[in-house]
Design a protein around this motif. Structure first.
Motif, mmCIF file in Angstrom:
data_model
loop_
_atom_site.group_PDB
_atom_site.id
_atom_site.type_symbol
_atom_site.label_atom_id
_atom_site.label_comp_id
_atom_site.label_asym_id
_atom_site.label_seq_id
_atom_site.Cartn_x
_atom_site.Cartn_y
_atom_site.Cartn_z
ATOM 1 N N SER A 12 0.821 -1.212 0.000
ATOM 2 C CA SER A 12 0.000 0.000 0.000
ATOM 3 C C SER A 12 0.854 1.261 0.000
ATOM 4 O O SER A 12 0.531 2.258 -0.653
ATOM 5 N N GLU B 83 2.527 1.723 -3.505
ATOM 6 C CA GLU B 83 1.567 2.233 -4.484
ATOM 7 C C GLU B 83 1.368 3.741 -4.327
ATOM 8 O O GLU B 83 1.072 4.443 -5.293
ATOM 9 N N SER C 247 5.373 3.953 -8.607
ATOM 10 C CA SER C 247 4.176 3.268 -9.111
ATOM 11 C C SER C 247 3.708 3.813 -10.456
ATOM 12 O O SER C 247 3.130 3.072 -11.264
ATOM 13 N N LEU D 149 2.580 -4.205 -9.963
ATOM 14 C CA LEU D 149 2.749 -4.318 -8.513
ATOM 15 C C LEU D 149 1.760 -5.287 -7.876
ATOM 16 O O LEU D 149 1.757 -5.444 -6.659
#
Length: 415
Positions: free
Chosen positions: A122, A125, A131, A139
């Motif tokens: 998390s 990202e 990302s 991912l």
């Protein structure tokens, strides 16, 4: 009436004629010198601003604005509670627990040193620098225990693609009866990123936080917490607030101290370039002095006639001051327009030049960035224009004063 007369005579003196042809040539070179000086100064300062902003945006995209680390080798324990406290602070955008460690990556007999970042999916990202720059893979599989994300340069050196396996070697080995044995673990490449900076694309890898805790023997701890704030340029107050929130058991370092050598180098280069390029405008201003002095000598009789017709010393001084200032002001305005237009389209111009010349003018291998950045600072442009105006006006003062001091009787004595 007097201003209209001054302007008419001053503009008439600026028109080229047979007698003052050489003076007009000097005035033209003065105009071009000021134009190029102002334009170059605006372009270079805009590129320096863009380079600084882009460089630190990429650096901070990896490392955060503030880093919190433990004071012992056991790492930072009870990090979830610390993250919760930090996130409640007003200026904080995010707080990410991470493990950073130097390791070696191996593939088919080839080995390279890398900086490993253990991070949750998390949190990875949310790091848009990574990302948003995934060029191969995804991912989605990063949550698996043996997943790893690497940069494009490292992938090229290892000759690997997503789905291939590589081996990480920990800096500390396992003790055995025959000495220390290296601690190895295989990881499967889930994604490859490309942020345009060789240092990161070739030496930084990401693995899941839980895997990093096991691999580096920090089962209940992390090496630090990376914090992103809303206003990274004004970070001193935030650093103090975080220290007060966490107490004395943590070491807090902001990005300005961590990257001080980059900040100092860029600032010094920026100041030196400003000083050097200002000399171009100064030299062009000296040309204005030369052209005005020659113009005054050629117009001695005209000055004497104007004085006998009732023109005051102030009017004579104003005529030549307007003549010199017009050259400089026109050059400043044209140079400002050229510099701003060039800075706004500098990347397009670079591509055109590279296409026509067949050469690479801005290699990412040298400059760390994949494109030529430029950021126009309105306050900086205003400062350049004001500085140029001051130099031009000062350059026009002395010849104008000399013209006003001419004695009409002496000038007409031998006529």
């Amino acid at each position: 009436m007097s201003f209209a007369f001054i302007r008419k005579v001053a503009f008439r003196y600026l028109k080229p004629s047979r007698k003052e042809g050489f003076v007009s040539v000097i005035a033209g070179f003065s105009f071009l010198g000021i134009l190029l000086g102002v334009a170059t100064l605006i372009i270079v300062m805009s590129v320096m601003n863009g380079f600084r902003e882009d460089l630190f945006a990429r650096i901070l995209g990896f490392n955060g604005h503030i880093a919190v680390a433990g004071l012992t080798r056991e790492g930072f324990k009870d990090y979830d509670a610390a993250v919760h406290k930090i996130k409640n602070l007003k200026e904080v955008i995010s707080a990410t627990p991470v493990i950073e460690a130097q390791s070696m990556v191996m593939q088919q007999g080839t080995a390279f040193g890398v900086l490993v970042h253990g991070i949750r999916l998390s949190d990875l990202e949310q790091r848009k620098l990574v990302s948003d720059h995934i060029i191969m893979g995804s991912l989605e599989k990063f949550s698996q225990p043996n997943a790893i994300v690497i940069g494009r340069k490292l992938a090229e050196k290892l000759e690997v693609l997503p789905g291939d396996s590589i081996t990480l070697v920990a800096p500390e080995g396992n003790p055995t009866a025959f000495g220390m044995a290296p601690r190895l673990r295989k990881f499967i490449i889930s994604a490859i990123f490309d942020v345009g900076m060789k240092d990161y694309d070739g030496s930084v890898v990401f693995i899941p936080l839980a895997s990093a805790q096991k691999f580096y023997r920090l089962p209940d701890a992390v090496s630090g917490i990376e914090i992103f704030v809303q206003h990274p340029q004004h970070i001193q107050g935030m650093t103090t607030e975080i220290v007060n929130t966490l107490g004395e058991g943590a070491r807090v370092i902001d990005w300005q101290k961590a990257n001080e050598k980059y900040a100092v180098a860029v600032e010094v280069e920026r100041n030196v370039m400003f000083t050097i390029l200002t000399l171009i405008i100064l030299v062009a201003s000296f040309n204005i002095v030369s052209s005005l002095i020659m113009l005054v000598k050629d117009k001695v009789q005209d000055i004497a006639i104007l004085r006998t017709m009732g023109a005051t010393q102030g009017m004579i001084m104003a005529i030549f001051f307007v003549s010199g200032s017009t050259i400089g002001v026109t050059g400043i305005l044209a140079g400002s327009a050229l510099g701003i237009a060039f800075a706004l389209n500098i990347e397009t111009i670079r591509r055109i030049i590279e296409k026509l010349s067949g050469t690479n003018l801005f290699s990412p291998e040298i400059y760390f960035l994949s494109k030529l950045p430029a950021k126009i600072d309105s306050y900086e442009v205003a400062a350049v224009i004001v500085m140029a105006f001051i130099l031009v006006f000062l350059a026009s003062l002395y010849p104008s004063w000399r013209a006003a001091k001419l004695d009409p009787v002496e000038a007409l004595r031998y006529e």
